[in-house]
Every structure is written in C-alpha cells, then in structure tokens.
Design a protein around this motif. Structure first.
Motif, PDB file in Angstrom:
ATOM      1  N   ARG A   1       0.650  -1.166  -0.154  1.00 46.60           N
ATOM      2  CA  ARG A   1      -0.047  -0.086  -0.234  1.00 46.60           C
ATOM      3  C   ARG A   1       0.577   1.236   0.080  1.00 46.60           C
ATOM      4  N   THR A   2       2.232   1.001  -0.276  1.00 46.23           N
ATOM      5  CA  THR A   2       3.195   2.258  -0.250  1.00 46.23           C
ATOM      6  C   THR A   2       3.414   2.155  -1.530  1.00 46.23           C
ATOM      7  N   CYS A   3       3.281   3.452  -2.807  1.00 46.93           N
ATOM      8  CA  CYS A   3       4.182   3.744  -3.492  1.00 46.93           C
ATOM      9  C   CYS A   3       5.518   3.804  -3.368  1.00 46.93           C
ATOM     10  N   GLN A   4       6.350   3.636  -4.422  1.00 50.06           N
ATOM     11  CA  GLN A   4       7.387   3.239  -4.041  1.00 50.06           C
ATOM     12  C   GLN A   4       8.649   4.278  -4.911  1.00 50.06           C
ATOM     13  N   GLY A   5       7.613   5.102  -5.373  1.00 49.94           N
ATOM     14  CA  GLY A   5       8.630   6.311  -5.975  1.00 49.94           C
ATOM     15  C   GLY A   5       8.404   7.409  -4.621  1.00 49.94           C
ATOM     16  N   CYS A   6       6.952   8.143  -4.344  1.00 52.76           N
ATOM     17  CA  CYS A   6       7.443   8.926  -4.029  1.00 52.76           C
ATOM     18  C   CYS A   6       7.222   8.274  -1.852  1.00 52.76           C
ATOM     19  N   ARG A   7       7.437   6.879  -1.767  1.00 53.51           N
ATOM     20  CA  ARG A   7       7.737   6.701  -0.324  1.00 53.51           C
ATOM     21  C   ARG A   7       6.582   6.772   0.891  1.00 53.51           C
ATOM     22  N   GLN A   8       5.383   7.065  -0.675  1.00 51.84           N
ATOM     23  CA  GLN A   8       4.079   7.434   0.753  1.00 51.84           C
ATOM     24  C   GLN A   8       2.928   6.633   0.826  1.00 51.84           C
ATOM     25  N   GLU A   9       2.464   6.558   2.240  1.00 50.81           N
ATOM     26  CA  GLU A   9       1.910   4.985   1.869  1.00 50.81           C
ATOM     27  C   GLU A   9       0.361   6.112   1.670  1.00 50.81           C
ATOM     28  N   LEU A  10      -0.620   5.162   0.535  1.00 45.28           N
ATOM     29  CA  LEU A  10      -1.803   5.644   0.039  1.00 45.28           C
ATOM     30  C   LEU A  10      -2.921   5.994   0.971  1.00 45.28           C
ATOM     31  N   ALA A  11      -3.650   6.271   0.974  1.00 50.13           N
ATOM     32  CA  ALA A  11      -5.172   6.781   1.824  1.00 50.13           C
ATOM     33  C   ALA A  11      -6.001   5.764   1.428  1.00 50.13           C
ATOM     34  N   ILE A  12      -6.747   5.522   2.898  1.00 51.12           N
ATOM     35  CA  ILE A  12      -7.714   4.114   2.295  1.00 51.12           C
ATOM     36  C   ILE A  12      -8.802   4.533   1.155  1.00 51.12           C
ATOM     37  N   THR A  13      -8.444   5.207   0.351  1.00 53.11           N
ATOM     38  CA  THR A  13      -9.600   5.090  -0.509  1.00 53.11           C
ATOM     39  C   THR A  13      -9.323   5.559  -1.320  1.00 53.11           C
ATOM     40  N   ASP A  14      -7.277   5.290  -1.424  1.00 54.54           N
ATOM     41  CA  ASP A  14      -7.373   5.669  -3.153  1.00 54.54           C
ATOM     42  C   ASP A  14      -6.668   4.399  -3.167  1.00 54.54           C
ATOM     43  N   ILE A  15      -7.013   3.370  -1.637  1.00 52.40           N
ATOM     44  CA  ILE A  15      -6.661   1.847  -1.711  1.00 52.40           C
ATOM     45  C   ILE A  15      -8.067   1.208  -2.668  1.00 52.40           C
ATOM     46  N   ASN A  16      -8.572   1.712  -1.686  1.00 54.16           N
ATOM     47  CA  ASN A  16     -10.151   0.983  -2.098  1.00 54.16           C
ATOM     48  C   ASN A  16     -10.947   1.313  -4.018  1.00 54.16           C
ATOM     49  N   GLU A  17     -10.686   2.299  -4.107  1.00 50.21           N
ATOM     50  CA  GLU A  17      -9.929   2.592  -5.984  1.00 50.21           C
ATOM     51  C   GLU A  17      -9.313   1.912  -6.043  1.00 50.21           C
ATOM     52  N   ILE A  18      -8.133   1.919  -6.121  1.00 54.36           N
ATOM     53  CA  ILE A  18      -7.082   1.023  -6.568  1.00 54.36           C
ATOM     54  C   ILE A  18      -7.431  -0.811  -7.269  1.00 54.36           C
ATOM     55  N   ARG A  19      -8.096  -0.854  -5.871  1.00 54.27           N
ATOM     56  CA  ARG A  19      -8.445  -2.280  -5.291  1.00 54.27           C
ATOM     57  C   ARG A  19      -9.917  -2.492  -6.226  1.00 54.27           C
ATOM     58  N   SER A  20     -10.939  -2.071  -6.583  1.00 48.59           N
ATOM     59  CA  SER A  20     -11.785  -2.060  -7.207  1.00 48.59           C
ATOM     60  C   SER A  20     -11.073  -1.795  -8.440  1.00 48.59           C
ATOM     61  N   ALA A  21     -10.188  -0.701  -9.207  1.00 46.18           N
ATOM     62  CA  ALA A  21     -10.294  -1.076 -10.940  1.00 46.18           C
ATOM     63  C   ALA A  21      -9.901  -2.380 -11.624  1.00 46.18           C
ATOM     64  N   ALA A  22      -9.849  -2.392 -12.526  1.00 47.74           N
ATOM     65  CA  ALA A  22      -9.714  -3.611 -13.857  1.00 47.74           C
ATOM     66  C   ALA A  22      -8.161  -3.817 -13.394  1.00 47.74           C
ATOM     67  N   PRO A  23      -8.080  -4.886 -14.031  1.00 47.99           N
ATOM     68  CA  PRO A  23      -6.825  -5.194 -13.848  1.00 47.99           C
ATOM     69  C   PRO A  23      -6.239  -4.551 -14.835  1.00 47.99           C
ATOM     70  N   ASP A  24      -6.595  -3.984 -16.104  1.00 53.11           N
ATOM     71  CA  ASP A  24      -6.006  -3.452 -17.045  1.00 53.11           C
ATOM     72  C   ASP A  24      -6.000  -1.522 -16.915  1.00 53.11           C
ATOM     73  N   THR A  25      -7.243  -1.310 -15.622  1.00 55.04           N
ATOM     74  CA  THR A  25      -6.781   0.248 -16.016  1.00 55.04           C
ATOM     75  C   THR A  25      -5.176   0.172 -15.466  1.00 55.04           C
ATOM     76  N   VAL A  26      -4.684   1.597 -16.229  1.00 54.80           N
ATOM     77  CA  VAL A  26      -3.344   2.436 -15.430  1.00 54.80           C
ATOM     78  C   VAL A  26      -3.459   3.036 -14.479  1.00 54.80           C
ATOM     79  N   VAL A  27      -3.433   2.996 -12.809  1.00 56.58           N
ATOM     80  CA  VAL A  27      -3.681   4.056 -11.971  1.00 56.58           C
ATOM     81  C   VAL A  27      -1.879   4.025 -11.898  1.00 56.58           C
ATOM     82  N   ARG A  28      -3.078   5.614 -10.465  1.00 56.99           N
ATOM     83  CA  ARG A  28      -1.430   6.392 -10.234  1.00 56.99           C
ATOM     84  C   ARG A  28      -1.320   7.028  -9.487  1.00 56.99           C
ATOM     85  N   CYS A  29      -0.411   7.111  -8.886  1.00 60.61           N
ATOM     86  CA  CYS A  29      -0.213   7.870  -6.977  1.00 60.61           C
ATOM     87  C   CYS A  29      -0.565   8.951  -7.645  1.00 60.61           C
TER      88      CYS A  29
END
Length: 247
Positions: free
Chosen positions: A204-232
């Motif tokens: 749950r941490t971006c290895q680019g900026c070393r920041q842990e993502l907020a739970i809302t962002d994690i939930n959005e990424i979790r629900s995103a389709a596997p082929d969706t390109v997600v951004r920090c």
C-alpha cells in the motif's frame, strides 16, 4: 488508459533500465579522475607560467651578461692601449705621464667594478637556469600524472559506455513490446518526476514517493480493473500492481 497487466509489469523492468542508465551517466560525470585532471591541469598552468618567467629571466640575464662582458672588454682594450703608450716611452711630458697613469688606474678600477657586475649577473643567470631546470622537471612530472589520470578516465569511460550501450539495447527491445501510448505516458512522467515514471505499489506504499496511500485511494485501486493504469495520488507516477501490493 488501459494496458495489459504484463505490460504494466514490464514498465518496472524498463524503469530499472532507465535508473541504471542514469546511474551510469552520473558515474561517468563523477569519476574521480575528472577532479584529479582538473586540479593537475591548474597546477600545470601555474608551473608553465613560472617556467616561462624563469626562462625569460635567464634570457634577459644572458643578454645582460653579454653587454656587461662587452663593457669589460672595451675597458680592458682601452687600458691595454694606454699601458702600451706608457711602456713605449712615447709620452715624455711629466704631466701627460701623470694623466696617463691616472687614467690607467681609473680604468683598472672601472674594469674591476664591471667584472663584479658580470659576476653578479652570472649568479642571477645561474639561479634562473637552475629554477628553469627544476620547473621543467616538475612540468614533465605533472604532465605524466595528467596522462596517467587521462588513461584511467578513458578506460573507465570505455567500461561505462559499454554498460550503457548494453542497457540501451535492452531498453530498446523491452520498449518495443510495450504499447506506445503507455510508453509515451511513462516517458512524460519520467521527465517530470526526476527520472522515475513508474513505481511498484508495495504494501500500500508507492515506491516512487515512499508515501502510503490513503484508504480511499487503496479502495479505488482495489476496485479498478486489472488492465487499468492507475496513478499515485501523491506523485502522479504510474503505480504498478503486483502480488505484493497489499490490496
């Protein structure tokens, strides 16, 4: 933007190669031989200036010596002529004889003074010659050190350039199998974000900026389709999901 999960994973490999190329370029710029050559070159410039000054002084004193020796020779010749006149008996007047003897004595003193000048000039010339010889050796020594450092630098260049060529070739091959639009976005972000355009999402941490993502962002990424390109949301880099993402 959508891209196959495998292509997104390949972005991490591409990023590793780009980081490697950055490291090689940095190492090439930061070789210790650069500073060594720069310092030695400054020393060499100073030594060459000093050598020119010493050689100029030697040349000047050489001319001074020639002129002083000519002055001595002129006085000596004049004194010799006067002595010949005195010895010949051609001068019979007591007053003329006295004047002639006085002139011979004066010329003898003048000759002695001029010979002292010659000796002083010779000492200065010898000192300048010794200084020039010493500086010539030092210049040669520094030039040798520069040659050695340059050889070592060029050898390091050859090794690093070979590594860069290999990494560049690997990058070309890898980039050739990743969709062009994904590469374009990655390259754009890499230029904006200090050379890192894609980063792994790890626990749950971006290895680019070393920041842990907020739970809302994690939930959005979790629900995103596997082929969706997600951004920090923090650094806007491409986030690549893996089994270690903690989703």
């Amino acid at each position: 933007m959508n891209a196959a999960p495998a292509d997104q994973i390949r972005l991490l490999d591409l990023q590793d190669l780009d980081v490697r190329l950055q490291q090689i370029a940095h190492k090439r710029r930061s070789l210790p031989e650069h500073a060594e050559i720069e310092a030695l070159t400054k020393d060499l410039t100073q030594l060459r200036d000093l050598l020119v000054a010493a050689q100029t002084e030697e040349s000047d004193t050489a001319r001074e010596q020639i002129k002083a020796e000519q002055d001595v020779d002129q006085v000596r010749q004049r004194a010799s002529r006067d002595q010949q006149r005195l010895d010949s008996g051609a001068v019979t007047s007591p007053k003329d004889l006295e004047n002639l003897q006085r002139e011979i004595a004066s010329l003898a003193k003048r000759q002695g003074d001029l010979e002292d000048v010659v000796l002083e000039i010779m000492e200065r010339r010898e000192s300048a010659q010794e200084r020039a010889a010493e500086l010539t050796e030092r210049v040669a020594s520094v030039e040798s050190k520069i040659d050695d450092a340059t050889t070592r630098r060029d050898a390091a260049f050859e090794t690093l350039d070979s590594e860069a060529a290999t990494a560049t070739k690997e990058r070309e091959v890898l980039a050739g199998v990743i969709p062009a639009d994904l590469i374009k976005l990655y390259d754009k972000l890499r230029a904006q974000q200090g050379g890192v355009g894609a980063a792994k999402l790890y626990q749950r941490t971006c290895q680019g900026c070393r920041q842990e993502l907020a739970i809302t962002d994690i939930n959005e990424i979790r629900s995103a389709a596997p082929d969706t390109v997600v951004r920090c949301e923090n650094c806007r880099r491409i986030l690549v999901r893996t089994s270690e993402s903690g989703l």
